[in-house]
Enzyme design. Structure first.
Site, PDB file in Angstrom:
ATOM      1  N   LYS A 187       0.822  -1.360   0.036  1.00 49.29           N
ATOM      2  CA  LYS A 187       0.172   0.178  -0.057  1.00 49.29           C
ATOM      3  C   LYS A 187       0.827   1.301  -0.254  1.00 49.29           C
ATOM      4  O   LYS A 187       1.943   1.494   0.789  1.00 49.29           O
ATOM      5  CB  LYS A 187      -0.953   0.098   1.267  1.00 49.29           C
ATOM      6  N   GLU A 261       9.508  -0.401  10.774  1.00 52.94           N
ATOM      7  CA  GLU A 261      10.631   0.693  10.764  1.00 52.94           C
ATOM      8  C   GLU A 261       9.653   1.825  11.113  1.00 52.94           C
ATOM      9  O   GLU A 261       9.107   2.669  10.328  1.00 52.94           O
ATOM     10  CB  GLU A 261      11.025   0.567   9.301  1.00 52.94           C
ATOM     11  N   CYS A 296      13.194   9.977   8.998  1.00 54.63           N
ATOM     12  CA  CYS A 296      13.094   9.035  10.145  1.00 54.63           C
ATOM     13  C   CYS A 296      14.521   9.183  10.812  1.00 54.63           C
ATOM     14  O   CYS A 296      14.918   9.167  11.866  1.00 54.63           O
ATOM     15  CB  CYS A 296      12.768   7.532   9.933  1.00 54.63           C
ATOM     16  N   GLU A 398       9.167  13.670  17.731  1.00 52.97           N
ATOM     17  CA  GLU A 398       9.685  13.808  16.184  1.00 52.97           C
ATOM     18  C   GLU A 398       8.513  14.681  15.475  1.00 52.97           C
ATOM     19  O   GLU A 398       7.650  14.800  15.272  1.00 52.97           O
ATOM     20  CB  GLU A 398       9.231  12.577  15.518  1.00 52.97           C
TER      21      GLU A 398
HETATM   22  P1  NAD Z   1       2.098   6.979   9.077  1.00 51.32           P
HETATM   23  O1  NAD Z   1       2.390   6.077  10.024  1.00 51.32           O
HETATM   24  O2  NAD Z   1       0.985   8.072   9.180  1.00 51.32           O
HETATM   25  O3  NAD Z   1       1.616   6.690   7.591  1.00 51.32           O
HETATM   26  C1  NAD Z   1       2.543   5.388   7.184  1.00 51.32           C
HETATM   27  C2  NAD Z   1       1.715   4.498   6.373  1.00 51.32           C
HETATM   28  O4  NAD Z   1       0.780   3.887   7.127  1.00 51.32           O
HETATM   29  C3  NAD Z   1       0.684   5.289   5.256  1.00 51.32           C
HETATM   30  O5  NAD Z   1       0.778   4.267   4.073  1.00 51.32           O
HETATM   31  C4  NAD Z   1      -0.489   5.314   5.769  1.00 51.32           C
HETATM   32  O6  NAD Z   1      -1.674   5.325   5.001  1.00 51.32           O
HETATM   33  C5  NAD Z   1      -0.592   3.959   6.763  1.00 51.32           C
HETATM   34  N1  NAD Z   1      -1.584   3.929   7.839  1.00 51.32           N
HETATM   35  C6  NAD Z   1      -1.819   5.076   8.567  1.00 51.32           C
HETATM   36  N2  NAD Z   1      -2.763   4.537   9.568  1.00 51.32           N
HETATM   37  C7  NAD Z   1      -2.926   3.270   9.207  1.00 51.32           C
HETATM   38  C8  NAD Z   1      -3.687   2.169   9.893  1.00 51.32           C
HETATM   39  N3  NAD Z   1      -4.525   2.283  11.217  1.00 51.32           N
HETATM   40  N4  NAD Z   1      -3.494   0.830   9.621  1.00 51.32           N
HETATM   41  C9  NAD Z   1      -2.661   0.678   8.651  1.00 51.32           C
HETATM   42  N5  NAD Z   1      -1.946   1.649   7.973  1.00 51.32           N
HETATM   43  C10 NAD Z   1      -2.157   2.670   8.288  1.00 51.32           C
HETATM   44  O7  NAD Z   1       3.372   8.027   8.900  1.00 51.32           O
HETATM   45  P2  NAD Z   1       3.681   9.184   7.855  1.00 51.32           P
HETATM   46  O8  NAD Z   1       3.297  10.206   8.375  1.00 51.32           O
HETATM   47  O9  NAD Z   1       3.085   8.812   6.532  1.00 51.32           O
HETATM   48  O10 NAD Z   1       5.399   8.902   7.767  1.00 51.32           O
HETATM   49  C11 NAD Z   1       6.023   9.571   8.712  1.00 51.32           C
HETATM   50  C12 NAD Z   1       6.601   8.623   9.845  1.00 51.32           C
HETATM   51  O11 NAD Z   1       7.143   7.467   9.231  1.00 51.32           O
HETATM   52  C13 NAD Z   1       7.582   9.212  10.527  1.00 51.32           C
HETATM   53  O12 NAD Z   1       7.300   8.795  11.791  1.00 51.32           O
HETATM   54  C14 NAD Z   1       8.834   8.778  10.113  1.00 51.32           C
HETATM   55  O13 NAD Z   1       9.859   8.516  11.276  1.00 51.32           O
HETATM   56  C15 NAD Z   1       8.556   7.197   9.855  1.00 51.32           C
HETATM   57  N6  NAD Z   1       9.525   6.612   8.926  1.00 51.32           N
HETATM   58  C16 NAD Z   1      10.313   5.642   9.290  1.00 51.32           C
HETATM   59  C17 NAD Z   1      11.137   5.086   8.356  1.00 51.32           C
HETATM   60  C18 NAD Z   1      12.088   4.085   8.970  1.00 51.32           C
HETATM   61  O14 NAD Z   1      12.813   3.476   8.198  1.00 51.32           O
HETATM   62  N7  NAD Z   1      12.253   3.799  10.231  1.00 51.32           N
HETATM   63  C19 NAD Z   1      11.542   5.599   7.037  1.00 51.32           C
HETATM   64  C20 NAD Z   1      10.423   6.563   6.746  1.00 51.32           C
HETATM   65  C21 NAD Z   1       9.612   7.165   7.679  1.00 51.32           C
END
Ligand code: NAD
Length: 497
Positions: A187, A261, A296, A398
């Site tokens: 997704k 992650e 991140c 963050e």
């Molecule tokens: P997010 O958690 O809001 O969303 C990430 C993904 O999860 C999106 O595709 C979203 O549609 C989906 N999602 C949201 N709610 C969901 C649910 N209830 N069930 C299933 N899927 C759901 O994060 P974001 O705002 O898109 O991204 C930023 C975050 O990602 C930051 O916290 C960042 O640190 C983290 N990040 C981590 C890494 C890593 O490698 N550790 C890399 C990039 C980003």
């Protein structure tokens, strides 16, 4: 958590539409609902993508489950060949892909979008060369017994990725899953799915139908439905720690393996002997300022030895001021726009919070201009606070924006204590010419990845992942693929029977 604009009604807007990939076909969602995709640098609508619902998720997972029955028998060599062809095809499309990524994410093409696409081709090629490493071992039980292990794929993997580096994060999950013999339902993030959709189309030219399925949709709808689907055998999530916890709950319900992650609030510790321009440049790179701090691994907590504090901060602010902020598609631009209105407001909220803290000093940046060219998009200038307590929200949470805090230290034990005083543990940076100090500090820091005297991005071969609430499992490496995307079976044969 991201919430994009609510979708427009059926067929209401005349913009380009990208379709999802299910079972080898480019499709709309069953109920023909769409999500609007906005260019964050101009706040204009650039495309629409299908808004997948539970029924679409079910179709994608069933296609992946059916495809798995054949795909698991394809030889590792043939899987590798397909991945290598995909890597070449992605590389050949670097420029259009980079332009798409810059348009949808607001990330500058020269500093971010183009390098991201190149890394995506590299990571596919890396795993394409490793498919034969999914091998087992024999156990020495004597002449009359043969006992060996096989590494087998898990089945249907569900991958969910965020928007901040959508192409590389999605491609990584594609490459690891498929190289190990799994099929995948991925997704994309609702804010930036276009680059990944094109990657999926490229993959589809080289893979059998159903091996890779790419959905576009909201997290609470498509993401949640995917995480709880009974035919999914593995969850691989990259995103925020809050959503990561929901994913782990979903995995616990059915006892499926999960890789997470998650977020970070990474420290950069600068020793007195590193008060140099190249450290300043490295700290800025480690902070991912040219991705608007939307990383991140952003080293957003800068711990400076008190003896160099003022001099380092003045070099830092002078260098940050030289960055060119603006149109992400312009080759001269260093730094683009924040992804969407919600994140923009969130980042501004943290800046306001910092400005209201008693004693805090805003030494650079602050709230974005309300007028002028930058006010047309979600642009935030690099922002630095000093005289910050390590307990404040701006030092603990963050922000995911170009906001840094600089905190002085006298004793290196204090620097390490403050660096570790966080529920996150993803990345860290240590700056000193004293190699013994550098290594002992690196070993004392509670983070999955410590860089000494550099602030670069992840690379294929690295065991990448977080400590504490920054995640579990490792990606990017051979072991990461073997541990997270295969399962071992022991076969024991009595040779005397
Ligand atoms: P997010 O958690 O809001 O969303 C990430 C993904 O999860 C999106 O595709 C979203 O549609 C989906 N999602 C949201 N709610 C969901 C649910 N209830 N069930 C299933 N899927 C759901 O994060 P974001 O705002 O898109 O991204 C930023 C975050 O990602 C930051 O916290 C960042 O640190 C983290 N990040 C981590 C890494 C890593 O490698 N550790 C890399 C990039 C980003």
């Amino acid at each position: 958590m991201t919430t994009a604009t609510q979708p427009t009604s059926k067929n209401s807007v005349d913009v380009s539409r990208s379709l999802m990939l299910i079972d080898g076909k480019l499709v709309e969602s069953a109920d023909r609902q769409y999500i609007d995709i906005e260019n964050p640098a101009t706040r204009t609508l650039i495309a629409q993508v299908p808004r997948a619902a539970e029924v679409d998720v079910d179709a994608a997972v069933r296609a992946a489950a059916t495809a798995f029955e054949t795909w698991k028998r394809v030889t590792p060599k043939d899987r590798g060949r397909m991945l290598l062809r995909i890597a070449d095809a992605v590389e050949a499309e670097t420029e259009p892909l980079a332009r798409t990524v810059a348009l949808e994410t607001g990330n500058a093409i020269r500093t971010q979008a183009r390098p991201e696409v190149k890394s995506a081709a590299d990571v596919i090629r890396y795993y394409g060369g490793l498919t034969g490493e999914t091998k087992g071992e024999t156990v020495p039980l004597g002449e009359h017994v043969l006992s060996y292990t096989r590494r087998e794929p898990l089945g249907v993997v569900a991958g969910i990725v965020p928007w901040n580096a959508p192409v590389i994060l999605g491609t990584l999950k594609i490459a690891m899953s498929i190289a190990a013999g799994n099929t995948l339902v991925l997704k994309a993030a609702e804010d930036a799915p276009l680059g990944l959709l094109r990657i999926a189309e490229i993959c589809n030219e080289h893979l059998p139908p159903g091996v890779l399925n790419l959905l576009t949709g909201y997290g609470e709808e498509a993401g949640a439905a995917l995480a709880r689907h009974p035919l999914v055998r593995k969850l691989s999530f990259t995103g925020s720690t809050d959503v990561g916890k929901l994913i782990m709950h979903a995995a616990a319900e059915r006892i499926v393996p999960v890789s997470l992650e998650l977020g970070g609030k990474s420290p950069a510790i600068v020793f007195p002997d590193a008060d140099e321009q190249r450290t300043v440049d490295g700290v800025i790179t480690g902070m991912r300022v040219t991705r608007q701090g939307q990383s991140c691994t952003a080293g957003s907590r800068i711990f400076l030895h008190r003896s160099i504090f003022d001099s380092f901060v003045s070099k830092l602010t002078a260098t940050l001021q030289k960055l060119k902020i603006g149109d992400p598609s312009d080759e001269a631009t260093d730094m683009g726009a924040i992804i969407n209105r919600k994140q923009f407001d969130r980042v501004c909220g943290y800046i306001t919070d910092g400005m209201q803290q008693k004693g805090a000093r805003l030494v650079l940046g602050g709230l974005p201009p309300k007028e002028g060219p930058l006010a047309k998009g979600y642009f935030v200038q690099p922002t630095v606070f000093t005289d910050v307590s390590n307990d404040w929200r701006i030092a603990r949470e963050e922000i995911f924006g170009p906001v840094m805090v600089a905190i002085p230290w006298d004793d290196e034990r204090d620097a390490i204590r403050m660096a570790n005083d966080s529920h996150y543990g993803l990345a860290a940076y240590v700056w000193t010419r004293d190699i013994t100090r550098a290594i002992t500090t690196a070993h004392a820091i509670e983070s999955g990845w410590v860089q000494i005297n550099q602030g670069l991005g992840q690379f294929p071969g690295q065991a990448y992942g977080g400590y504490k609430q920054s995640g579990m499992g490792r990606e990017y490496s051979l072991e990461g693929m073997l541990d997270s995307y295969t399962q071992r079976k022991s076969v024991t044969i009595n040779l005397q029977w």
